[in-house]
Design a protein around this motif. Structure first.
Motif, PDB file in Angstrom:
ATOM      1  N   ILE A  49       0.844  -1.277  -0.139  1.00  9.65           N
ATOM      2  CA  ILE A  49      -0.007  -0.012   0.094  1.00  9.65           C
ATOM      3  C   ILE A  49       0.878   1.271  -0.216  1.00  9.65           C
ATOM      4  O   ILE A  49       0.659   2.081  -0.735  1.00  9.65           O
ATOM      5  N   GLN A  50       2.047   1.091   0.831  1.00  6.65           N
ATOM      6  CA  GLN A  50       2.950   2.410   1.041  1.00  6.65           C
ATOM      7  C   GLN A  50       3.466   2.658  -0.555  1.00  6.65           C
ATOM      8  O   GLN A  50       3.543   3.665  -1.033  1.00  6.65           O
ATOM      9  N   SER A  51       3.831   1.480  -1.213  1.00  9.46           N
ATOM     10  CA  SER A  51       4.278   1.566  -2.642  1.00  9.46           C
ATOM     11  C   SER A  51       3.461   2.146  -3.596  1.00  9.46           C
ATOM     12  O   SER A  51       3.848   3.034  -4.323  1.00  9.46           O
ATOM     13  N   ARG A  52       2.070   2.042  -3.299  1.00 11.51           N
ATOM     14  CA  ARG A  52       1.143   2.635  -4.421  1.00 11.51           C
ATOM     15  C   ARG A  52       1.094   3.940  -4.214  1.00 11.51           C
ATOM     16  O   ARG A  52       0.571   4.689  -4.951  1.00 11.51           O
ATOM     17  N   THR A  53       1.003   4.399  -3.045  1.00 10.26           N
ATOM     18  CA  THR A  53       0.506   5.982  -2.543  1.00 10.26           C
ATOM     19  C   THR A  53       2.149   6.560  -2.367  1.00 10.26           C
ATOM     20  O   THR A  53       2.063   7.918  -1.925  1.00 10.26           O
ATOM     21  N   LEU A  54       3.142   5.916  -2.551  1.00  9.65           N
ATOM     22  CA  LEU A  54       4.595   6.602  -2.298  1.00  9.65           C
ATOM     23  C   LEU A  54       4.576   7.568  -0.839  1.00  9.65           C
ATOM     24  O   LEU A  54       5.136   8.211  -0.783  1.00  9.65           O
ATOM     25  N   ALA A  55       3.822   6.743   0.127  1.00  8.56           N
ATOM     26  CA  ALA A  55       3.650   7.218   1.279  1.00  8.56           C
ATOM     27  C   ALA A  55       5.195   7.118   2.306  1.00  8.56           C
ATOM     28  O   ALA A  55       6.089   6.377   1.631  1.00  8.56           O
ATOM     29  N   GLY A  56       5.271   7.772   3.365  1.00 10.69           N
ATOM     30  CA  GLY A  56       6.259   7.746   4.034  1.00 10.69           C
ATOM     31  C   GLY A  56       7.641   8.252   3.503  1.00 10.69           C
ATOM     32  O   GLY A  56       8.692   8.080   3.997  1.00 10.69           O
ATOM     33  N   TYR A  57       7.378   9.330   2.700  1.00 11.44           N
ATOM     34  CA  TYR A  57       8.634   9.934   1.926  1.00 11.44           C
ATOM     35  C   TYR A  57       9.319  10.750   3.089  1.00 11.44           C
ATOM     36  O   TYR A  57      10.679  10.899   2.863  1.00 11.44           O
ATOM     37  N   ALA A  58       8.806  11.397   4.002  1.00  8.99           N
ATOM     38  CA  ALA A  58       9.231  12.547   4.789  1.00  8.99           C
ATOM     39  C   ALA A  58      10.402  11.773   5.453  1.00  8.99           C
ATOM     40  O   ALA A  58      11.562  12.219   5.679  1.00  8.99           O
ATOM     41  N   ASP A  59       9.969  10.331   5.964  1.00  9.63           N
ATOM     42  CA  ASP A  59      11.040   9.868   6.753  1.00  9.63           C
ATOM     43  C   ASP A  59      12.167   9.168   5.729  1.00  9.63           C
ATOM     44  O   ASP A  59      13.175   9.175   5.844  1.00  9.63           O
ATOM     45  N   ALA A  60      11.654   8.551   4.707  1.00  7.74           N
ATOM     46  CA  ALA A  60      12.438   7.894   3.963  1.00  7.74           C
ATOM     47  C   ALA A  60      13.474   8.683   3.199  1.00  7.74           C
ATOM     48  O   ALA A  60      14.634   8.357   3.056  1.00  7.74           O
ATOM     49  N   SER A  61      13.012  10.016   2.813  1.00  8.60           N
ATOM     50  CA  SER A  61      14.109  10.733   2.123  1.00  8.60           C
ATOM     51  C   SER A  61      15.162  11.384   2.752  1.00  8.60           C
ATOM     52  O   SER A  61      16.023  11.804   2.305  1.00  8.60           O
ATOM     53  N   ARG A  62      15.057  11.306   4.422  1.00  9.93           N
ATOM     54  CA  ARG A  62      16.253  11.595   5.152  1.00  9.93           C
ATOM     55  C   ARG A  62      17.301  10.768   4.525  1.00  9.93           C
ATOM     56  O   ARG A  62      18.517  11.078   5.062  1.00  9.93           O
TER      57      ARG A  62
END
Ligand SMILES: C[S@@+](CC[C@H](N)C(=O)[O-])C[C@H]1O[C@@H](n2cnc3c(N)ncnc32)[C@H](O)[C@@H]1O
Length: 281
Positions: A9-22
């Motif tokens: 689900i995360q991969s479909r919505t590209l969610a969690g980027y604020a954390d991942a992009s660190r």
């Protein structure tokens, strides 16, 4: 019917980027904004994601009357709108496909684009033409591009981790390039043109005033952290190469492959990143 896992689900919505992009991308933000000169009134960010660069620009540049973001993902535009709400009408966010960008009624002193260009291959020239049209006469276009080393199959960077993951799920290593081809997935290291190719593609539209380089080193504290970084950054770009039932195992295998590298060499990956300072020809 199988139920989608949280990471799918995360991969479909590209969610969690604020954390991942660190782990990688967010470092471009300050690097780029440190190069802004003068007192810009309008800044346009191309592929503005969740609005992190726009937010920082609004906070750092009091002269800024308007911060404009163009972005394809509706989920990301919604997250950016939430993040930038307190800036009111100093912000304009536009849904846009940068492989065929429509003209907009803005002229900017500064245009930025960070960690996006590889997604626009092979149509980068369209965004270069758009930037030239929307840049004021003395304006700066600040662009970052990633340059993973590539092998004879055009694989490098994330492609290598995905190859390991597919092998862990039972694929023959030598067959992986054919799996990509059949699945219509172009290796990211092929999408990222080398510096010479980019210089060529830029020439008809913009002049190169200078450049900087840094080494982007990615390190993680465990396999799950990379699994989520992959889902938030690459979405379902690679996971569609495997059957739906295998996707949770695919994301796990990417995380495990990254973690193995981290333990073997002290990092998951590293690659040169170039910051181009572009102006009118
Ligand atoms: C790695 S993220 C970078 C986001 C942000 N610029 C940053 O540095 O954190 C790539 C962004 O480009 C967007 N993108 C990819 N292809 C695009 C296209 N054709 N048109 C517009 N945006 C696109 C993605 O949705 C994503 O938000």
């Amino acid at each position: 019917m199988t139920t989608a896992s949280a990471v799918e689900i995360q991969s479909r919505t590209l969610a969690g980027y604020a954390d991942a992009s660190r782990l990688r991308q967010v470092q471009d933000r300050d690097w780029v904004l440190d190069r802004v000169t003068g007192e810009p009134r309008t800044l346009i960010d191309l592929g503005s994601g969740i609005g992190q660069l726009l937010q920082e620009a609004l906070e750092r540049l009091p002269s800024l009357r308007l911060a404009v973001g163009l972005e394809r993902s509706e989920h990301r535009i919604a997250e950016a709108a939430e993040r930038l709400r307190s800036h009111g009408d100093r912000v304009a966010l536009h849904p846009a496909d940068l492989t065929a960008p429509e003209p907009l009624p803005y002229r900017a002193e500064v245009i930025t684009q960070t960690s996006v260009l590889h997604w626009l291959y092979p149509d980068e020239h369209r965004v270069f033409a758009w930037a030239a049209e929307h840049l004021l006469p003395d304006g700066q276009f600040l662009l970052t591009t990633y340059h993973p080393a590539r092998d004879a199959h055009g694989f490098g960077g994330e492609d290598d981790l995905v190859r390991d993951a597919l092998v862990a799920l039972g694929a023959d290593r030598a067959e992986v390039p054919a799996v990509f081809e059949r699945g219509g997935v172009l290796p990211i290291a092929t999408r990222t043109r080398p510096v010479d190719g980019l210089t060529e593609a830029l020439r008809p539209h913009l002049a190169v005033r200078g450049h900087l380089e840094r080494d982007a080193v990615v390190t993680v504290e465990g396999p799950e952290q990379y699994e989520h970084f992959h889902a938030a950054t690459f979405g379902d770009y690679y996971s569609r190469l495997v059957e739906p039932a295998q996707r949770p195992a695919f994301f796990r295998a990417v995380g495990e492959s990254a973690w193995r590298r981290q333990q073997e060499s002290g990092h998951v990956s590293h690659m040169p990143v170039r910051l181009w300072e572009l102006t009118h020809r």
